[in-house]
Design a protein around this motif. Structure first.
Motif, PDB file in Angstrom:
ATOM      1  N   ALA A  66     -15.240 -31.498 -73.313  1.00 20.28           N
ATOM      2  CA  ALA A  66     -14.677 -30.774 -72.168  1.00 20.28           C
ATOM      3  C   ALA A  66     -15.771 -29.965 -71.467  1.00 20.28           C
ATOM      4  O   ALA A  66     -15.832 -29.919 -70.223  1.00 20.28           O
ATOM      5  CB  ALA A  66     -13.544 -29.863 -72.626  1.00 20.28           C
ATOM      6  N   ASN A  67     -16.650 -29.343 -72.236  1.00 22.52           N
ATOM      7  CA  ASN A  67     -17.772 -28.606 -71.642  1.00 22.52           C
ATOM      8  C   ASN A  67     -18.709 -29.544 -70.898  1.00 22.52           C
ATOM      9  O   ASN A  67     -19.256 -29.190 -69.848  1.00 22.52           O
ATOM     10  CB  ASN A  67     -18.539 -27.845 -72.719  1.00 22.52           C
ATOM     11  N   THR A  68     -18.901 -30.745 -71.412  1.00 20.25           N
ATOM     12  CA  THR A  68     -19.756 -31.728 -70.747  1.00 20.25           C
ATOM     13  C   THR A  68     -19.182 -32.109 -69.386  1.00 20.25           C
ATOM     14  O   THR A  68     -19.912 -32.193 -68.399  1.00 20.25           O
ATOM     15  CB  THR A  68     -19.907 -32.988 -71.630  1.00 20.25           C
ATOM     16  N   ILE A  69     -17.867 -32.318 -69.328  1.00 10.79           N
ATOM     17  CA  ILE A  69     -17.231 -32.637 -68.047  1.00 10.79           C
ATOM     18  C   ILE A  69     -17.386 -31.477 -67.079  1.00 10.79           C
ATOM     19  O   ILE A  69     -17.732 -31.665 -65.912  1.00 10.79           O
ATOM     20  CB  ILE A  69     -15.744 -32.997 -68.245  1.00 10.79           C
ATOM     21  N   TYR A  70     -17.140 -30.261 -67.551  1.00  7.28           N
ATOM     22  CA  TYR A  70     -17.265 -29.092 -66.680  1.00  7.28           C
ATOM     23  C   TYR A  70     -18.697 -28.931 -66.174  1.00  7.28           C
ATOM     24  O   TYR A  70     -18.923 -28.629 -65.009  1.00  7.28           O
ATOM     25  CB  TYR A  70     -16.816 -27.838 -67.428  1.00  7.28           C
ATOM     26  N   ASN A  71     -19.661 -29.171 -67.035  1.00  6.56           N
ATOM     27  CA  ASN A  71     -21.066 -29.041 -66.635  1.00  6.56           C
ATOM     28  C   ASN A  71     -21.503 -30.136 -65.673  1.00  6.56           C
ATOM     29  O   ASN A  71     -22.525 -29.990 -65.006  1.00  6.56           O
ATOM     30  CB  ASN A  71     -21.966 -29.015 -67.862  1.00  6.56           C
ATOM     31  N   ALA A  72     -20.738 -31.230 -65.581  1.00  5.52           N
ATOM     32  CA  ALA A  72     -21.035 -32.265 -64.592  1.00  5.52           C
ATOM     33  C   ALA A  72     -20.911 -31.703 -63.182  1.00  5.52           C
ATOM     34  O   ALA A  72     -21.518 -32.220 -62.249  1.00  5.52           O
ATOM     35  CB  ALA A  72     -20.086 -33.457 -64.759  1.00  5.52           C
ATOM     36  N   TRP A  73     -20.150 -30.642 -63.020  1.00  2.83           N
ATOM     37  CA  TRP A  73     -20.079 -29.955 -61.725  1.00  2.83           C
ATOM     38  C   TRP A  73     -20.925 -28.692 -61.736  1.00  2.83           C
ATOM     39  O   TRP A  73     -21.700 -28.452 -60.823  1.00  2.83           O
ATOM     40  CB  TRP A  73     -18.647 -29.553 -61.384  1.00  2.83           C
TER      41      TRP A  73
END
Length: 156
Positions: A66-73
């Motif tokens: 989930a943190n990886t997805i958020y960090n994609a932005w």
């Protein structure tokens, strides 16, 4: 006569205020129309468990994804394409069943919206809402295709 000149003087600020208000009300309507509440997630989770599905990873792994997805932005500095869809696709490729996707949504929780210049003014959103705001229609289709190839029925 005085009110006519006053309206003419403030014509553009009034138009801009009206457009901003209409946008805000449209956003609120969209949020009410697409809820992601705990009761519907629990029902989906029970259905997935009834099919014999189990979590593929530890709970901390889902938090990291989930943190990886958020960090994609959050770590991208392109104002015209705010979310790096390749990172989102790589995370979705790691999902093996519906229960994994539901746990990823639960781990994501509610986070800042992927809006570049006004994210602090917009309320926090869930993962499905976040993806619909941050990705274009063809990118969401690609995410759904990745999930569909694995036999996952959940669609964003």
């Amino acid at each position: 006569m005085a009110t006519t000149s006053l309206l003419k003087k403030y014509q553009y600020p009034l138009i801009l205020t009206g457009v901003a208000l209409a946008g805000y009300l449209g956003y609120k309507w969209y949020r009410k129309r697409n809820p992601t509440d705990e009761s519907s997630m629990s029902a989906d989770e029970k259905a997935a468990k009834a099919k014999g599905q189990a979590l593929s990873y530890t709970l901390t792994t889902y938090q990291g994804l989930a943190n990886t997805i958020y960090n994609a932005w959050f770590q991208r500095f392109n104002p015209f394409n705010a979310v790096d869809e390749t990172i989102v696709l790589s995370v979705m490729d790691k999902m093996k069943n519906d229960l994994d996707v539901l746990q990823l949504i639960r781990a994501f929780g509610k986070r800042r919206s992927p809006v570049n210049f006004a994210s602090l003014l917009v309320p926090d959103v869930t993962l499905p809402e976040w993806l619909s705001i941050g990705l274009e229609a063809n990118e969401i289709k690609a995410v759904n295709d990745v999930l569909g190839k694995k036999g996952i029925s959940f669609k964003f």
